[in-house]
Design a protein around this motif. Structure first.
Motif, mmCIF file in Angstrom:
data_model
loop_
_atom_site.group_PDB
_atom_site.id
_atom_site.type_symbol
_atom_site.label_atom_id
_atom_site.label_comp_id
_atom_site.label_asym_id
_atom_site.label_seq_id
_atom_site.Cartn_x
_atom_site.Cartn_y
_atom_site.Cartn_z
ATOM 1 N N SER A 43 13.578 -17.658 -64.507
ATOM 2 C CA SER A 43 14.376 -17.599 -63.270
ATOM 3 C C SER A 43 14.386 -18.976 -62.639
ATOM 4 C CB SER A 43 13.727 -16.653 -62.259
ATOM 5 O OG SER A 43 13.761 -15.341 -62.690
ATOM 6 N N ALA A 44 15.164 -19.116 -61.591
ATOM 7 C CA ALA A 44 15.213 -20.379 -60.847
ATOM 8 C C ALA A 44 13.907 -20.583 -60.082
ATOM 9 C CB ALA A 44 16.382 -20.350 -59.886
ATOM 10 N N THR A 49 17.727 -19.886 -55.617
ATOM 11 C CA THR A 49 18.989 -19.137 -55.602
ATOM 12 C C THR A 49 19.415 -18.813 -54.168
ATOM 13 O OG1 THR A 49 18.209 -18.168 -57.665
ATOM 14 C CG2 THR A 49 20.200 -17.224 -56.725
ATOM 15 N N GLU A 76 18.736 -21.800 -62.683
ATOM 16 C CA GLU A 76 18.070 -21.483 -63.949
ATOM 17 C C GLU A 76 18.202 -22.624 -64.956
ATOM 18 O OE1 GLU A 76 19.137 -19.185 -61.962
ATOM 19 O OE2 GLU A 76 17.625 -17.612 -62.058
ATOM 20 N N TYR A 138 19.834 -14.930 -66.122
ATOM 21 C CA TYR A 138 20.761 -14.574 -65.040
ATOM 22 C C TYR A 138 22.201 -14.978 -65.288
ATOM 23 C CZ TYR A 138 22.207 -15.202 -59.970
ATOM 24 O OH TYR A 138 22.819 -15.217 -58.752
ATOM 25 N N ARG A 152 21.819 -10.346 -58.709
ATOM 26 C CA ARG A 152 20.516 -10.857 -58.296
ATOM 27 C C ARG A 152 19.399 -10.187 -59.095
ATOM 28 N NH1 ARG A 152 20.255 -14.144 -53.855
ATOM 29 N NH2 ARG A 152 18.338 -14.703 -54.929
ATOM 30 N N GLY A 153 18.427 -10.967 -59.449
ATOM 31 C CA GLY A 153 17.333 -10.456 -60.289
ATOM 32 C C GLY A 153 17.724 -10.378 -61.757
ATOM 33 N N GLY A 154 18.875 -10.972 -62.097
ATOM 34 C CA GLY A 154 19.455 -10.784 -63.430
ATOM 35 C C GLY A 154 18.710 -11.422 -64.594
ATOM 36 N N SER A 155 17.702 -12.261 -64.320
ATOM 37 C CA SER A 155 16.935 -12.820 -65.438
ATOM 38 C C SER A 155 16.202 -11.719 -66.199
ATOM 39 C CB SER A 155 15.918 -13.839 -64.930
ATOM 40 O OG SER A 155 16.589 -14.873 -64.269
ATOM 41 N N ASP A 156 15.826 -10.667 -65.486
ATOM 42 C CA ASP A 156 15.206 -9.520 -66.167
ATOM 43 C C ASP A 156 16.161 -8.974 -67.221
ATOM 44 O OD1 ASP A 156 12.959 -9.615 -64.542
ATOM 45 O OD2 ASP A 156 13.760 -8.193 -63.081
HETATM 46 N N1 ASP Z 1 17.493 -16.509 -59.682
HETATM 47 C C1 ASP Z 1 18.205 -15.266 -59.649
HETATM 48 C C2 ASP Z 1 17.854 -14.501 -58.372
HETATM 49 O O1 ASP Z 1 17.085 -14.992 -57.576
HETATM 50 C C3 ASP Z 1 17.961 -14.435 -60.859
HETATM 51 C C4 ASP Z 1 16.528 -13.990 -61.065
HETATM 52 O O2 ASP Z 1 15.613 -14.475 -60.416
HETATM 53 O O3 ASP Z 1 16.305 -13.104 -61.886
HETATM 54 O O4 ASP Z 1 18.361 -13.441 -58.167
#
Ligand code: ASP
Ligand code: MG
Length: 407
Positions: A43-44, A49, A76, A138, A152-156
């Motif tokens: 992730s970043a 982000t 990222e 992400y 958001r949270g897309g690295s998962d």
């Molecule tokens: N950096 C992005 C976010 O904060 C993706 C991630 O962290 O998974 O949503």
């Protein structure tokens, strides 16, 4: 010895500064030295982000989605390059890639794109050259090579999708907590780390407010049965396994408790009680791109009824505007709203077979003089909307009543 592929994902707090990036680099090397092929998704850094988004919003209240993706995806790109530099400095070969470079193709729904295909040729080639592959989470690209992000949270989601494509042996999600807890330990210090949880429960907990993993990534993990290990990047301790339902997971009525304070309630009073009205209201909201959550319609005795629903805080103003417009059109009464609400939910697959769980939840809230505004249930969860100032009190009481803490 045959090598197998491991996918590891490190969240933003795990790579928030130089020391932490070095810590991740060392950890990654340890895994690599066990003779694995290793793909790392990052992730970043820290709050990058959020910071990028805030900058854009200073320039425009409604920036184009395509440009937001162009901007937000850069976080990222920084972290994957830095991690690769750190690993190379420790003496191992690593190579970083953006989503587009490793063939992650998405549809063109900017800011919440869906992955359509992954052509992992480039990753496989690098692995064959014994390199550690670092992928920017992400993001992907459309068929026109425009950069997209996965919500958001897309690295998962990047990690889970790569684990599926590469047929990985393990997919580890490294974060700043030791796993999934029975509830937020900042609210209830006795909260316990859950050893094993099934996909359905985790999906429900993630959708109802548990922040640890992106809900969509769990959906994909469930669909393709990819076991996930959520664990801390700061400790060697085992975390929480997220797996498919089986006899090895003890079935409990309540596995965990979550809350979501970022919701608001809207009520349309005196709605004419006739066919097609609800459809008109929610079609209007859908057209405005608003995701409505809980909906309650009262029984009408007078040919008029009230309809209440909740929406995320983020779209509250948009929702009010759309609701007023449609309420006027259908000849309904006043539109009321309340932003000071919270949703408290209990989740557990054992609810399917245990009875009396709802009663116990309502009783606990009553004992604590907490009024319930709205109720909704799924097969494995029960949610109550309450005044947000009672959220912590409700969670503490429920956690105790359902015996979820350390005894
Ligand atoms: N950096 C992005 C976010 O904060 C993706 C991630 O962290 O998974 O949503
Ligand atoms: Mg995250």
């Amino acid at each position: 010895m045959e090598k197998y592929i491991v996918v590891q994902k490190f969240g933003g707090s795990s790579v928030a500064n130089i020391e932490r990036i070095q810590n991740v680099a060392r950890r990654v090397m340890e895994t690599k030295n066990k003779n694995n092929h290793l793909v790392v998704v990052v992730s970043a850094l820290g709050d990058t982000t959020d910071d990028l988004e805030a900058m854009a919003l200073k320039l425009s209240s409604n920036p184009p989605d395509r440009e937001m993706d162009m901007l937000m995806s850069t976080g990222e790109q920084i972290s994957c390059a830095l991690l690769s530099i750190a690993i190379n400095a420790l003496g191992h070969k690593a190579i970083s890639f953006t989503g587009g470079q490793v063939g992650i193709r998405t549809d063109n729904t900017h800011t919440k794109a869906r992955i359509e295909t992954i052509d992992a040729k480039r990753i496989k080639k690098a692995l064959d050259e014994n390199k550690i592959v670092i992928v920017a989470g992400y993001q992907g690209v459309t068929d026109d090579d425009d950069i997209t992000t996965l919500g958001r949270g897309g690295s998962d989601l990047t990690a889970v999708a790569l684990a599926k494509t590469l047929n990985a042996r393990v997919c580890e999600i490294f974060t700043d907590v030791k796993g999934i807890y029975t509830t937020d330990p900042r609210i209830v210090p006795e909260a316990k780390k859950i050893e094993t949880i099934i996909f359905d429960e985790m999906l429900e907990m993630a959708s109802l407010g548990a922040q640890v993993m992106q809900a969509r990534s769990i959906e994909v993990a469930k669909r393709f049965n990819i076991p996930l290990h959520v664990r801390s990047s700061f400790s060697k301790e085992e975390g929480t396994m997220i797996v498919k339902e089986n006899e090895k997971v003890e079935e409990v009525a309540v596995r965990g408790i979550t809350c979501n304070k970022a919701e608001a309630k809207i009520t349309i009073c005196a709605v004419p009680d006739k066919p097609g009205v609800a459809s008109k209201i929610f079609t209007e909201l859908a057209k405005a791109g608003i995701n409505v959550d809980m909906i309650v319609q009262n029984v009408s005795h007078t040919k008029l009824t009230d309809i209440s629903f909740t929406v995320p805080d983020a779209v509250f103003n948009k929702a009010i505007t759309a609701t007023k417009k449609i309420s006027h059109k259908i000849g309904a009464g006043e539109v009321l709203s309340d932003e000071n609400i919270a949703r408290v939910s209990i989740v557990g697959s054992g609810m399917r077979s245990h009875s009396g769980i709802a009663a116990k939840m309502f009783q606990t809230l009553a004992e604590n003089k907490i009024n319930i505004d709205m109720i909704s249930t799924s097969e494995i969860s029960i949610s109550c909307i309450i005044n947000y100032k009672f959220t912590d009190k409700a969670i503490k009481a429920l956690h105790k009543k359902f015996n979820l803490g350390n005894s």
